[in-house]
Motif scaffolding. Structure first.
Motif, PDB file in Angstrom:
ATOM      1  N   UNK A 197       4.983  15.532 -14.762  1.00 13.03           N
ATOM      2  CA  UNK A 197       5.046  16.788 -14.773  1.00 13.03           C
ATOM      3  C   UNK A 197       6.253  17.528 -15.282  1.00 13.03           C
ATOM      4  N   UNK A 198       7.364  17.192 -14.627  1.00 12.74           N
ATOM      5  CA  UNK A 198       8.769  17.588 -14.966  1.00 12.74           C
ATOM      6  C   UNK A 198       9.048  17.393 -16.394  1.00 12.74           C
ATOM      7  N   UNK A 199       8.872  16.145 -16.703  1.00 14.14           N
ATOM      8  CA  UNK A 199       9.225  15.860 -18.161  1.00 14.14           C
ATOM      9  C   UNK A 199       8.453  16.775 -19.134  1.00 14.14           C
ATOM     10  N   UNK A 200       7.004  16.866 -18.963  1.00 16.10           N
ATOM     11  CA  UNK A 200       6.135  17.659 -19.646  1.00 16.10           C
ATOM     12  C   UNK A 200       6.637  19.077 -19.579  1.00 16.10           C
ATOM     13  N   UNK A 201       7.173  19.712 -18.773  1.00 14.33           N
ATOM     14  CA  UNK A 201       7.435  21.071 -18.713  1.00 14.33           C
ATOM     15  C   UNK A 201       8.566  21.364 -19.508  1.00 14.33           C
ATOM     16  N   UNK A 202       9.335  20.088 -20.039  1.00 13.69           N
ATOM     17  CA  UNK A 202      10.481  20.311 -20.992  1.00 13.69           C
ATOM     18  C   UNK A 202      10.165  20.404 -22.264  1.00 13.69           C
ATOM     19  N   UNK A 203       8.914  19.954 -22.569  1.00 12.98           N
ATOM     20  CA  UNK A 203       8.503  19.803 -24.030  1.00 12.98           C
ATOM     21  C   UNK A 203       7.758  21.076 -24.592  1.00 12.98           C
ATOM     22  N   UNK A 204       7.633  21.152 -25.965  1.00 10.63           N
ATOM     23  CA  UNK A 204       7.153  22.152 -26.652  1.00 10.63           C
ATOM     24  C   UNK A 204       5.768  22.199 -26.150  1.00 10.63           C
ATOM     25  N   UNK A 205       5.097  21.275 -25.664  1.00 11.20           N
ATOM     26  CA  UNK A 205       3.729  21.216 -25.579  1.00 11.20           C
ATOM     27  C   UNK A 205       3.214  21.329 -24.062  1.00 11.20           C
ATOM     28  N   UNK A 206       4.169  21.959 -23.442  1.00 12.51           N
ATOM     29  CA  UNK A 206       4.166  22.084 -21.666  1.00 12.51           C
ATOM     30  C   UNK A 206       2.880  22.830 -21.348  1.00 12.51           C
ATOM     31  N   UNK A 207       2.327  23.588 -22.398  1.00  9.68           N
ATOM     32  CA  UNK A 207       0.958  24.590 -21.982  1.00  9.68           C
ATOM     33  C   UNK A 207      -0.123  23.612 -22.002  1.00  9.68           C
ATOM     34  N   UNK A 208      -0.201  22.491 -22.526  1.00 14.22           N
ATOM     35  CA  UNK A 208      -1.246  21.605 -22.564  1.00 14.22           C
ATOM     36  C   UNK A 208      -1.379  20.528 -21.517  1.00 14.22           C
ATOM     37  N   UNK A 209      -0.092  20.311 -20.929  1.00 11.16           N
ATOM     38  CA  UNK A 209       0.183  19.288 -19.904  1.00 11.16           C
ATOM     39  C   UNK A 209       0.130  19.921 -18.317  1.00 11.16           C
ATOM     40  N   UNK A 210      -0.852  20.699 -18.287  1.00  9.97           N
ATOM     41  CA  UNK A 210      -0.929  21.178 -16.884  1.00  9.97           C
ATOM     42  C   UNK A 210      -1.554  20.232 -15.731  1.00  9.97           C
ATOM     43  N   UNK A 211      -1.055  19.922 -14.408  1.00 10.57           N
ATOM     44  CA  UNK A 211      -1.543  19.321 -13.539  1.00 10.57           C
ATOM     45  C   UNK A 211      -2.859  19.453 -13.007  1.00 10.57           C
ATOM     46  N   UNK A 248       0.722  -1.244  -0.062  1.00 11.22           N
ATOM     47  CA  UNK A 248      -0.077   0.112   0.157  1.00 11.22           C
ATOM     48  C   UNK A 248       0.813   1.142   0.050  1.00 11.22           C
ATOM     49  N   UNK A 249       1.929   1.237   0.793  1.00 13.46           N
ATOM     50  CA  UNK A 249       2.727   2.206   1.000  1.00 13.46           C
ATOM     51  C   UNK A 249       3.447   2.484  -0.283  1.00 13.46           C
ATOM     52  N   UNK A 250       3.856   1.511  -0.810  1.00  9.62           N
ATOM     53  CA  UNK A 250       4.725   1.740  -2.136  1.00  9.62           C
ATOM     54  C   UNK A 250       3.947   1.911  -3.306  1.00  9.62           C
ATOM     55  N   UNK A 251       2.596   1.799  -3.314  1.00  8.47           N
ATOM     56  CA  UNK A 251       1.727   2.157  -4.309  1.00  8.47           C
ATOM     57  C   UNK A 251       1.440   3.527  -4.531  1.00  8.47           C
ATOM     58  N   UNK A 252       1.270   4.198  -3.200  1.00  8.18           N
ATOM     59  CA  UNK A 252       1.148   5.494  -3.029  1.00  8.18           C
ATOM     60  C   UNK A 252       2.298   6.361  -3.312  1.00  8.18           C
ATOM     61  N   UNK A 253       3.524   5.836  -2.778  1.00 10.66           N
ATOM     62  CA  UNK A 253       4.700   6.678  -3.071  1.00 10.66           C
ATOM     63  C   UNK A 253       5.091   6.494  -4.424  1.00 10.66           C
ATOM     64  N   UNK A 254       5.164   5.475  -5.200  1.00  8.15           N
ATOM     65  CA  UNK A 254       5.531   5.367  -6.561  1.00  8.15           C
ATOM     66  C   UNK A 254       4.653   6.146  -7.550  1.00  8.15           C
ATOM     67  N   UNK A 255       3.417   6.239  -7.183  1.00 17.15           N
ATOM     68  CA  UNK A 255       2.271   6.938  -7.933  1.00 17.15           C
ATOM     69  C   UNK A 255       2.633   8.299  -7.841  1.00 17.15           C
ATOM     70  N   UNK A 256       2.849   8.761  -6.673  1.00 16.32           N
ATOM     71  CA  UNK A 256       3.159  10.365  -6.476  1.00 16.32           C
ATOM     72  C   UNK A 256       4.361  10.495  -7.401  1.00 16.32           C
ATOM     73  N   UNK A 257       5.455   9.778  -7.096  1.00 18.20           N
ATOM     74  CA  UNK A 257       6.767  10.134  -7.861  1.00 18.20           C
ATOM     75  C   UNK A 257       6.500  10.018  -9.347  1.00 18.20           C
ATOM     76  N   UNK A 258       5.865   9.018  -9.676  1.00 14.97           N
ATOM     77  CA  UNK A 258       5.501   9.073 -11.223  1.00 14.97           C
ATOM     78  C   UNK A 258       4.949  10.350 -11.626  1.00 14.97           C
ATOM     79  N   UNK A 259       3.868  10.664 -11.061  1.00 20.26           N
ATOM     80  CA  UNK A 259       2.901  11.819 -11.316  1.00 20.26           C
ATOM     81  C   UNK A 259       3.815  13.113 -11.496  1.00 20.26           C
ATOM     82  N   UNK A 260       4.779  13.228 -10.552  1.00 22.12           N
ATOM     83  CA  UNK A 260       5.853  14.425 -10.446  1.00 22.12           C
ATOM     84  C   UNK A 260       6.841  14.065 -11.588  1.00 22.12           C
ATOM     85  N   UNK A 261       7.243  12.975 -12.002  1.00 26.93           N
ATOM     86  CA  UNK A 261       8.328  13.033 -13.075  1.00 26.93           C
ATOM     87  C   UNK A 261       7.504  13.342 -14.266  1.00 26.93           C
TER      88      UNK A 261
END
Length: 350
Positions: free
Chosen positions: A336-350, A321-334
């Motif tokens: 957002x970070x990856x999307x912010x480096x792309x030309x389409x960053x405006x449409x990938x808002x959290x 349970x702890x790992x599911x929450x932790x890894x899901x949050x980490x992947x969500x943050x990654x």
């Protein structure tokens, strides 16, 4: 805050539901998992309610069709498409080749890539109906809500009879199809209209806020009673049908009463959020911001993690349970970070 907590509760439902078969039926752990599953079943109804509440509050007197739908599409679809594609590739090319073999239009518009993606299609159905529902509610008010409640109860009754094999519907209407259908949730959506309307009316009239301590206790007790009956009903249905997919379903009349009671109780007690410690409030508000991404991702995390650890003992279940929450949050943050480096960053808002 509710949005953040809802994602936590939805994930707990998925974990408890996927852990049933690892435990002996009737054992203490098994009974606790079933009870937790039922406890958190208000999650989707409450989320649909919040959607109806916020949309009515914002668009009640100023609805522009095109602007409304463009905003919904641009906010939801980019991340939905990206993570649907990632999940599709993982399932089809890693787990079960060819397992997800629906037509492309079903994969996109009906969320057929994975179980939990039905929610995106269902909420868009309600978005499409929003102008009509808004118009009818303005005309009929509370009468419309009562009619929807009765129709919802009738629909749940039919679903329950079908699930128990007492009747056979002329078409296959299994669990995901029931959840995919907007009619399963429409009452909660319009309940959001009614509560928003009531609060706006009271605000315009300048009504004095009354102490809600007595109401909080009454509604909390009603919700507790509804929950106890819901858990008992679920355990009874499992013993009767031996089907842990049918028995805990959200499409049962007792769950309609429980979810409605919980929503009202949550609103009556919402002033407690003002007293929440800021150290707890800040992470919850951050989690609310990325909650949609976490929802899209968590199912994939459960699938992948199941290859390395099974929730078949108490320590494993806690770690899982702890790992599911932790890894899901980490992947969500990654993401957002990856999307912010792309030309389409405006449409990938959290």
């Amino acid at each position: 805050v509710f949005r953040a907590l809802l994602i936590l509760w939805v994930i707990l439902i998925r974990i408890s539901g996927s852990s049933f078969h690892f435990w002996e039926e009737g054992s203490v752990t098994w009974s606790v998992l079933v009870s937790l599953d039922q406890l958190f079943r208000f999650s989707v109804p409450l989320f649909v309610f919040i959607s109806g509440y916020t949309l009515y509050s914002k668009y009640r007197d100023n609805f522009m069709f095109l602007k409304f739908f463009l905003k919904r599409i641009t906010k939801v679809m980019p991340w939905y498409v990206v993570w649907s594609l990632i999940i599709y590739m993982y399932i089809n090319f890693t787990v079960l080749p060819g397992y997800v073999n629906y037509p492309i239009w079903k994969l996109i518009f009906l969320g057929k890539v994975d179980y939990h993606l039905y929610f995106v299609s269902m909420i868009f159905q309600l978005y499409l109906l929003f102008p009509l529902l808004l118009w009818i509610f303005k005309k009929l008010k509370i009468f419309f809500l009562i009619v929807l409640f009765l129709l919802e109860a009738a629909l749940y009754y039919v679903f329950s009879l079908d699930g128990q094999g007492q009747i056979q519907l002329p078409w296959l209407f299994y669990e995901q199809q029931q959840y995919l259908f907007f009619g399963t949730w429409i009452f909660y959506f319009v309940l959001g209209f009614a509560i928003a309307e009531k609060q706006q009316s009271e605000s315009k009239l300048g009504l004095r806020k009354l102490s809600l301590s007595k109401n909080q206790i009454i509604f909390a007790l009603l919700t507790l009673v509804a929950l106890i009956y819901t858990i008992h009903d679920s355990l009874f249905l499992i013993s009767k049908t031996a089907d842990t997919n049918v028995a805990p379903r959200s499409t049962r009349i007792l769950l309609l009463f429980y979810s409605t009671s919980f929503i009202v109780t949550a609103l009556v007690c919402s002033n407690l959020i003002d007293k929440m410690n800021s150290h707890l409030l800040k992470p919850l508000l951050y989690f609310a911001k990325i909650s949609f991404l976490v929802y899209l991702i968590h199912s994939l995390v459960i699938r992948v993690l199941g290859n390395f650890i099974l929730p078949n003992t108490i320590p494993n279940l806690v770690i899982f349970t702890i790992l599911v929450f932790f890894l899901s949050i980490i992947l969500a943050q990654i993401s957002i970070l990856v999307a912010s480096k792309t030309p389409l960053k405006q449409i990938f808002q959290p």
